[in-house]
Design an enzyme around this catalytic site. Structure first.
Site, PDB file in Angstrom:
ATOM      1  N   LEU A 634      22.876  54.983  35.903  1.00  0.00           N
ATOM      2  CA  LEU A 634      21.822  55.981  36.096  1.00  0.00           C
ATOM      3  C   LEU A 634      20.882  56.016  34.891  1.00  0.00           C
ATOM      4  O   LEU A 634      21.318  56.200  33.764  1.00  0.00           O
ATOM      5  CB  LEU A 634      22.445  57.362  36.298  1.00  0.00           C
ATOM      6  CG  LEU A 634      21.447  58.481  36.585  1.00  0.00           C
ATOM      7  CD1 LEU A 634      20.828  58.313  37.963  1.00  0.00           C
ATOM      8  CD2 LEU A 634      22.096  59.843  36.454  1.00  0.00           C
ATOM      9  N   HIS A 635      19.602  55.810  35.158  1.00  0.00           N
ATOM     10  CA  HIS A 635      18.631  55.845  34.061  1.00  0.00           C
ATOM     11  C   HIS A 635      17.373  56.594  34.461  1.00  0.00           C
ATOM     12  O   HIS A 635      16.891  56.466  35.580  1.00  0.00           O
ATOM     13  CB  HIS A 635      18.302  54.426  33.574  1.00  0.00           C
ATOM     14  CG  HIS A 635      17.847  53.482  34.636  1.00  0.00           C
ATOM     15  ND1 HIS A 635      18.728  52.860  35.497  1.00  0.00           N
ATOM     16  CD2 HIS A 635      16.616  53.048  34.983  1.00  0.00           C
ATOM     17  CE1 HIS A 635      18.044  52.068  36.324  1.00  0.00           C
ATOM     18  NE2 HIS A 635      16.752  52.171  36.041  1.00  0.00           N
ATOM     19  N   LEU A 636      16.908  57.368  33.519  1.00  0.00           N
ATOM     20  CA  LEU A 636      15.696  58.164  33.712  1.00  0.00           C
ATOM     21  C   LEU A 636      14.537  57.407  33.081  1.00  0.00           C
ATOM     22  O   LEU A 636      14.600  57.001  31.923  1.00  0.00           O
ATOM     23  CB  LEU A 636      15.873  59.519  33.007  1.00  0.00           C
ATOM     24  CG  LEU A 636      14.652  60.425  32.939  1.00  0.00           C
ATOM     25  CD1 LEU A 636      14.324  60.996  34.307  1.00  0.00           C
ATOM     26  CD2 LEU A 636      14.893  61.576  31.949  1.00  0.00           C
TER      27      LEU A 636
END
Length: 734
Positions: A634-636
């Site tokens: 998960l990456h923003l």
DNA sequence: GTTCTAGAAC
DNA sequence: GTTCTAGAAC
């Protein structure tokens, strides 16, 4: 532990005078050192001073020197001292042992040698973190420390050593020290040393009696509490010689069990595969794989006492001389191996059906029932079906009770051949094909397991390296503090330190090499671990798990997140805030319990946007997630809205940031808190949407034309983007 | 995710 | 002929 009451009562007869002692506690975080001190100090009439490196610094990291200073003062005041720090190796204890000589007092060691899993679970609870990540890290740190454990010996300078291997031992030791009056002393020597401890052994034997006829009880010494050792002595006929226990010179086996895969016999129940042939295949495939697994173990599990498959496999494995430490059989419920069987298996295999659906019966139903709905969700995120002969790994969400109660981190679904005409894909009596498929199934299963083991080894390396960034600290002696830090209590210092890396865009070349290497490695090692993520998609995962290996690219790291410049920025400023939670691969995995992670990521993203805004006021930032990211973990995205980048080359690049496919972080957080999950706009149609300016919404025929337009368009952003803090501008940052 | 490149679009 | 896209390979 057996404390000799008579000896205790005889104490203090020669000496009336107050004579302080130094008691050095030896134990991992969570072993109960502080509880020990509290108890002794509460009940004792002797003046005690607790020397605790955690608290000595008044909120800051304490030092060994401070501990020694307090010890010296206290001894001068004729107060006895309890040294409450890990003291796991000889070197860490040495300075405190010397106090004995300089103050002419006795030095005792109390060794809280409790099972690693107990220490870990206490460490996790103590810091109030129950999540997967923190739990995993605490485990890694405690395990790492225990690997360096050197049990104290009298020749280090101790006059008395008390070994405690379970709660009863600890209680007895607390009572002993609590009962010491000012003038009492305790006899010298070692107490409670490892030997066949009846209390613990009884517990184990009780269990073994239940699951297997107890006619092979060993009389040699075992390590109480070392649950990892249980099966060796009981589940193979002629298990053979004692190969593991010899702890002659203080070399103790680890308390934490090695990675272990528990698997049921595949295809022999409902799929009616011939049991004799199946046992051959199991033993053959195990034999092929066992040496590739390091210290990891394989355990064939069956519910039934009279299991024919177990007895056939046992016999065949014994004939082939397969190392019974690495492979053994076990009678028990595969969903309750730890809680009821005392056998910790971090990975279990499921005899799945081809639709990867819960229910049905047998092992599949049992595992899905025990794991709860999270397993179904996690499985569906990985794959929709499974072919015979194949296996697929599903990381178990920390919310699953199989995870919390049994310590199972992964389930590997396996589908074997079906010989039952009443079930799908029946091979009738084609054992040529059936044998091939079953063999394939086991090999695939073991390969998946090997991938997990590899990944976890890397994780544990990572956790052990991270604390080294505090190189000014005092190595192992600070272990309590380290665990706390691992749990995220104090990241600011590290963050500040690493913030210096910002702007080192030259390091991209290095990163790219890393990514390539990583791709090659994961291609080899984790081929079957994440079939749905290509090998090239593992780069962010690798950085999240091993930020220390990517120092040149990482611009911030904490226990929860890693920040780096996107390798191929699609705008002037484009950074990624990556979650470090294992198993949180993408937005689809996000649930309510991940809200703290989402908020942390958002806050970190905001901070970086603000940093960039302070350097260039004209930028505008947007924070958000791709509905279906190409990269695992998960990456923003924190991305400036100029999209002025040579790396923005095609429609997909544009639309992934400028269509509903891009989910604003603020909206994601709101949806997850209100609905428990985020809306995903994964449809490919968003990727092929016409190219429209992100400001004036004008359409453009191709990327070059769009790019030349956005280079000059000064229109205000569309209204929805201006709401709810979706866009961040200089005025917001003020 | 990117790179490469065939072939569509201009 | 050149530009651009899009699918395969990695």
């Amino acid at each position: 532990m057996e404390v000799d009451d008579e000896m205790i009562k005889s104490i203090g007869e020669e000496e009336e005078k107050r004579k302080p002692i130094v008691v050095i506690l030896v134990g991992a975080p969570g072993s109960g050192k502080s509880t020990f001190c509290d108890h002794v100090m509460r009940v004792s009439t002797r003046p005690w001073v607790r020397v605790c490196q955690d608290t000595i610094g008044n909120g800051k990291a304490g030092t060994k020197a401070q501990c020694l200073a307090l010890s010296n003062t206290s001894l001068k005041e004729e107060k006895s001292i309890l040294i409450d720090r890990c003291n796991l190796d000889r070197e860490q204890r040495a300075d405190f042992v010397k106090l004995g000589e300089s103050h002419q007092v006795d030095v005792h060691a109390v060794v809280l040698d409790l099972p690693a899993k107990l220490c870990i679970s206490r460490s996790v609870k103590r810091t109030g973190h129950e999540g997967n990540l923190q739990g995993g890290k605490a485990a890694a740190v405690v395990n790492r420390m225990l690997q360096k454990k050197e049990l104290p010996k009298l020749n280090e300078g101790f006059s008395r050593i008390t070994f405690c291997q379970n709660e009863n031992d600890v209680q007895a030791a607390m009572d002993t020290y609590g009962a010491l009056s000012s003038s009492d002393s305790l006899p010298s020597g070692c107490y409670g040393e490892k030997k066949a401890d009846t209390k613990v052994q009884l517990g184990i034997m009780k269990f073994l009696k239940r699951v297997d006829p107890p006619n092979r009880v060993r009389s040699d010494k075992t390590v109480p509490g070392s649950l990892a050792e249980i099966p060796k002595e009981n589940h193979f006929v002629d298990a053979g010689q004692d190969q593991q226990m010899g702890s002659e010179n203080g070399a103790h086996p680890l308390d934490s069990p090695p990675p272990t895969l528990a698997f049921p016999s595949i295809s022999t129940a409902d799929f009616q595969f011939n049991i004799d042939r199946a046992s051959e295949i199991i033993v053959e495939t195990v034999e092929e794989f066992i040496n590739k697994l390091g210290n990891a173990r394989l355990v064939l599990v069956d519910l039934s006492h009279g299991s024919k498959i177990l007895s056939l496999v046992k016999t065949k494995a014994a004939i082939k001389n397969i190392d019974h430490k690495k492979f053994f059989t076990f009678v028990g419920d595969i969903t309750k191996l730890r809680s009821e069987g005392g056998l910790h298996c971090n990975v279990i295999a499921n005899a799945a059906n081809w639709r990867l659906k819960p229910g049905g019966g047998g092992v599949n139903a049992a595992i899905y029932n025990a794991a709860g709905p999270d397993l179904d969700t996690a499985t569906k995120n990985r794959a929709g079906s499974l072919a015979p002969g194949k296996a697929i790994t599903v990381p178990l969400p920390s919310t699953s009770s199989l995870f919390s109660k049994e310590g199972v981190t992964h389930v590997i679904h396996v589908l074997g051949p079906n010989m039952n005409p009443k079930r799908p894909n029946c091979l009738k009596d084609d054992y040529n094909k059936g044998t091939k498929v079953l063999r394939e199934a086991y090999l695939s299963l073991f390969e998946n397991f090997a991938s997990i083991v590899n990944a976890q080894e890397k994780l544990s390396d990572s956790s052990s390296v991270k604390p080294d960034s505090h190189s000014h600290l005092d190595g192992i002696s600070n272990c309590d503090q380290k665990v706390r830090r691992e749990d995220g209590a104090s990241n600011t210092e590290r963050n500040k330190k690493l913030k210096g890396f910002i702007g080192e865009t030259e390091s991209k070349t290095l990163y790219s090499v890393d990514v390539k290497e990583n791709a090659i490695n994961s291609g080899k090692k984790s081929q079957s671990l994440n079939k749905d993520w290509g090998s090239w998609a593992q780069a962010l995962y690798s950085v999240a798990m091993h930020p220390e290996k990517h120092r040149n690219d990482v611009i911030e790291v904490s226990d929860d997140i890693v920040v780096l410049n996107d390798l191929y920025p699609k705008a002037q400023k484009h950074v990624l805030v990556i979650s470090r939670a294992e198993g949180l691969d993408r937005l689809a995995d996000v649930r309510e319990e991940h809200l703290p992670v989402l908020r942390t990521m958002h806050d970190v993203g905001l901070k970086w946007a603000q940093t960039f805004l302070s350097e260039n006021e004209s930028l505008v930032f947007r924070l958000g997630y791709h509905s279906a990211p190409s990269m695992r973990q998960l990456h923003l995205h924190v991305i400036s809205q100029d999209f002025n980048s040579k790396h923005l080359k095609n429609k997909k690049h544009w639309n992934s940031f400028n269509s509903p496919f891009f989910r604003d972080s603020v909206d994601v957080i709101q949806e997850v808190s209100e609905q428990g999950k985020a809306t995903l706009n994964e449809d490919e149609k968003f990727m092929s949407m016409e190219l429209r300016c992100n400001r004036c919404r004008s359409a453009h025929p191709n990327i070059p034309r769009l790019k030349s337009h956005i280079g000059i368009c000064k229109s205000p952003f569309p209204a929805p983007l201006l709401q709810n803090g979706r866009l961040l501008t200089k005025s917001d940052a003020c």
